[in-house]
Scaffold this motif. Structure first.
Motif, mmCIF file in Angstrom:
data_model
loop_
_atom_site.group_PDB
_atom_site.id
_atom_site.type_symbol
_atom_site.label_atom_id
_atom_site.label_comp_id
_atom_site.label_asym_id
_atom_site.label_seq_id
_atom_site.Cartn_x
_atom_site.Cartn_y
_atom_site.Cartn_z
ATOM 1 N N UNK A 213 0.864 -1.171 0.000
ATOM 2 C CA UNK A 213 0.000 0.000 0.000
ATOM 3 C C UNK A 213 0.898 1.218 0.000
ATOM 4 N N UNK A 214 0.651 2.126 -0.942
ATOM 5 C CA UNK A 214 1.476 3.323 -1.084
ATOM 6 C C UNK A 214 0.567 4.536 -1.178
ATOM 7 N N UNK A 215 0.588 5.376 -0.152
ATOM 8 C CA UNK A 215 -0.300 6.533 -0.115
ATOM 9 C C UNK A 215 0.469 7.777 0.342
ATOM 10 N N UNK A 216 0.043 8.920 -0.169
ATOM 11 C CA UNK A 216 0.678 10.193 0.205
ATOM 12 C C UNK A 216 -0.210 10.896 1.232
ATOM 13 N N UNK A 217 -0.114 10.472 2.475
ATOM 14 C CA UNK A 217 -0.903 11.100 3.532
ATOM 15 C C UNK A 217 -0.397 12.502 3.826
ATOM 16 N N UNK A 218 -1.313 13.415 4.142
ATOM 17 C CA UNK A 218 -0.934 14.755 4.576
ATOM 18 C C UNK A 218 -0.623 14.783 6.072
ATOM 19 N N UNK A 219 -1.398 14.010 6.833
ATOM 20 C CA UNK A 219 -1.190 13.956 8.271
ATOM 21 C C UNK A 219 -0.516 12.658 8.677
ATOM 22 N N UNK A 238 -2.596 -13.277 2.524
ATOM 23 C CA UNK A 238 -1.196 -12.911 2.317
ATOM 24 C C UNK A 238 -0.439 -12.948 3.632
ATOM 25 N N UNK A 239 0.858 -13.239 3.535
ATOM 26 C CA UNK A 239 1.708 -13.303 4.712
ATOM 27 C C UNK A 239 2.585 -12.072 4.880
ATOM 28 N N UNK A 240 2.717 -11.264 3.812
ATOM 29 C CA UNK A 240 3.646 -10.143 3.874
ATOM 30 C C UNK A 240 3.032 -8.899 3.244
ATOM 31 N N UNK A 241 3.258 -7.754 3.902
ATOM 32 C CA UNK A 241 2.764 -6.495 3.364
ATOM 33 C C UNK A 241 3.694 -5.348 3.701
ATOM 34 N N UNK A 242 3.795 -4.382 2.799
ATOM 35 C CA UNK A 242 4.611 -3.187 3.006
ATOM 36 C C UNK A 242 3.703 -1.975 2.886
ATOM 37 N N UNK A 243 3.664 -1.166 3.926
ATOM 38 C CA UNK A 243 2.832 0.037 3.964
ATOM 39 C C UNK A 243 3.779 1.232 3.867
ATOM 40 N N UNK A 244 3.628 2.028 2.805
ATOM 41 C CA UNK A 244 4.552 3.133 2.542
ATOM 42 C C UNK A 244 3.779 4.442 2.476
ATOM 43 N N UNK A 245 4.293 5.464 3.161
ATOM 44 C CA UNK A 245 3.680 6.786 3.132
ATOM 45 C C UNK A 245 4.752 7.858 3.073
ATOM 46 N N UNK A 246 4.377 9.020 2.540
ATOM 47 C CA UNK A 246 5.287 10.161 2.562
ATOM 48 C C UNK A 246 5.233 10.874 3.902
ATOM 49 N N UNK A 247 4.311 10.485 4.764
ATOM 50 C CA UNK A 247 4.137 11.102 6.071
ATOM 51 C C UNK A 247 4.875 10.277 7.126
ATOM 52 N N UNK A 266 7.049 1.959 6.240
ATOM 53 C CA UNK A 266 8.098 2.847 5.735
ATOM 54 C C UNK A 266 7.523 4.259 5.699
ATOM 55 N N UNK A 267 8.128 5.168 6.472
ATOM 56 C CA UNK A 267 7.641 6.553 6.493
ATOM 57 C C UNK A 267 8.385 7.394 5.470
ATOM 58 N N UNK A 268 8.042 8.685 5.401
ATOM 59 C CA UNK A 268 8.622 9.552 4.391
ATOM 60 C C UNK A 268 10.122 9.692 4.497
ATOM 61 N N UNK A 269 10.640 9.792 5.721
ATOM 62 C CA UNK A 269 12.087 9.932 5.911
ATOM 63 C C UNK A 269 12.821 8.714 5.363
#
Length: 299
Positions: A213-219, A238-247, A266-269
């Protein structure tokens, strides 16, 4: 004449942008600053040691970087600069030429990049200490360059479409070694995607998959969002997931991900750092640092 140091470009760029409330092309600001500083054609032709950019454009860019870090300017789109309301107020509050102290403050006290929400500590690079060793100064400079690029990356990511962001994330994961080929990483996001934007096949038969999942959250991303993604994984068995945000994530979201052990956050930094390390949307140039080879002389 030698091209002035980057701090001397702050004043002319600030004044040029102040005269253009709707903003201006960066290349026009470069030229305006060069004219204000009295640079000749020969001065403007001087290149950095790398040979990839002129010195005056590089220093104009760093001057604008300091205005951005002070909250006085922004890049509303690629190659376009515009003063913020705070920047216009600052310029109007200093109608005469900025004092040396004001320029020094802009140049040296804004050497940090905020890559997290204001509720979390800033990432800070201390100004280069004149008493530091050359190796220390080099490390400090590289650290500042890295953080400046990280900030620029997050700015760019905030402007791309959601679909493009998902594709960029999959490109990054492929560069990191996931999937035997780029075709093994597919973007599936859309209406009714169940919170899943991409699927990575770890083997040729597609028996083992990682969902993304890849989303550009503002908050800040909270636990309910991460729980929703976890539920989507369960729906796919599913057994594995990666959640990525710019926040970034709340402490509760991080704790939940740790407790289920099936979701990596995975956060924005970290995202910006990974993009730099794996050269996604970034180019790296080699720095040749000489060091005496003692073994050569001993042998």
């Amino acid at each position: 004449m030698p091209v002035p140091t980057y701090d001397q470009f702050i004043e002319p760029i600030l004044r040029y942008l102040c005269q253009r409330p709707d903003g201006a092309l960066a290349k026009d600001a470069h030229e305006a600053a060069a004219t204000a500083l009295g640079l000749t054609d020969a001065d403007k032709a001087e290149l950095l040691p790398s040979g990839v950019q002129t010195v005056y454009k590089n220093r104009a860019g760093w001057a604008h970087d300091r205005l951005k870090r002070a909250g006085y300017s922004e890049s509303t789109r690629r190659g376009f600069w515009k003063l913020t309301d705070a920047g216009r107020a600052f310029a109007q509050g200093h109608p005469a030429r900025l004092t040396d102290a004001a320029i020094e403050e802009l140049a040296t006290k804004n050497m940090h990049v905020t890559l997290r929400p204001v509720t979390e500590p800033d990432v800070v690079v201390d100004p280069v200490d004149s008493k530091a060793s050359p190796d220390d100064r080099l490390e400090q400079a590289l650290g500042e360059l890295r953080q400046a690029v990280a900030g620029e990356l997050l700015d760019e990511l905030s402007k791309v479409t959601p679909q493009s962001f998902e594709t960029i994330v999959l490109d990054l994961l492929h560069r990191m070694g996931y999937g035997a080929s780029r075709d093994d990483l597919q973007r599936v996001g859309g209406v009714g995607d169940g919170g899943i934007d991409g699927v990575i096949s770890l083997d040729k038969l597609g028996l083992e998959k990682v969902y993304v999942q890849a989303k550009r959250w503002q908050g800040v991303v909270g636990r309910p969002d991460v729980q929703g993604f976890y539920g989507a994984l369960a729906g796919q068995r599913a057994n594995k997931g990666v959640f990525i945000t710019t926040s970034s994530y709340t402490a509760q979201a991080v704790e939940f991900a740790r407790s289920v052990e099936r979701v990596v956050l995975i956060d924005g930094v970290r995202l910006a750092g990974l993009m730099i390390d794996h050269e996604v949307g970034v180019t790296l140039r080699a720095v040749r640092v000489p060091k005496l080879d003692s073994d050569y002389f001993e042998n």
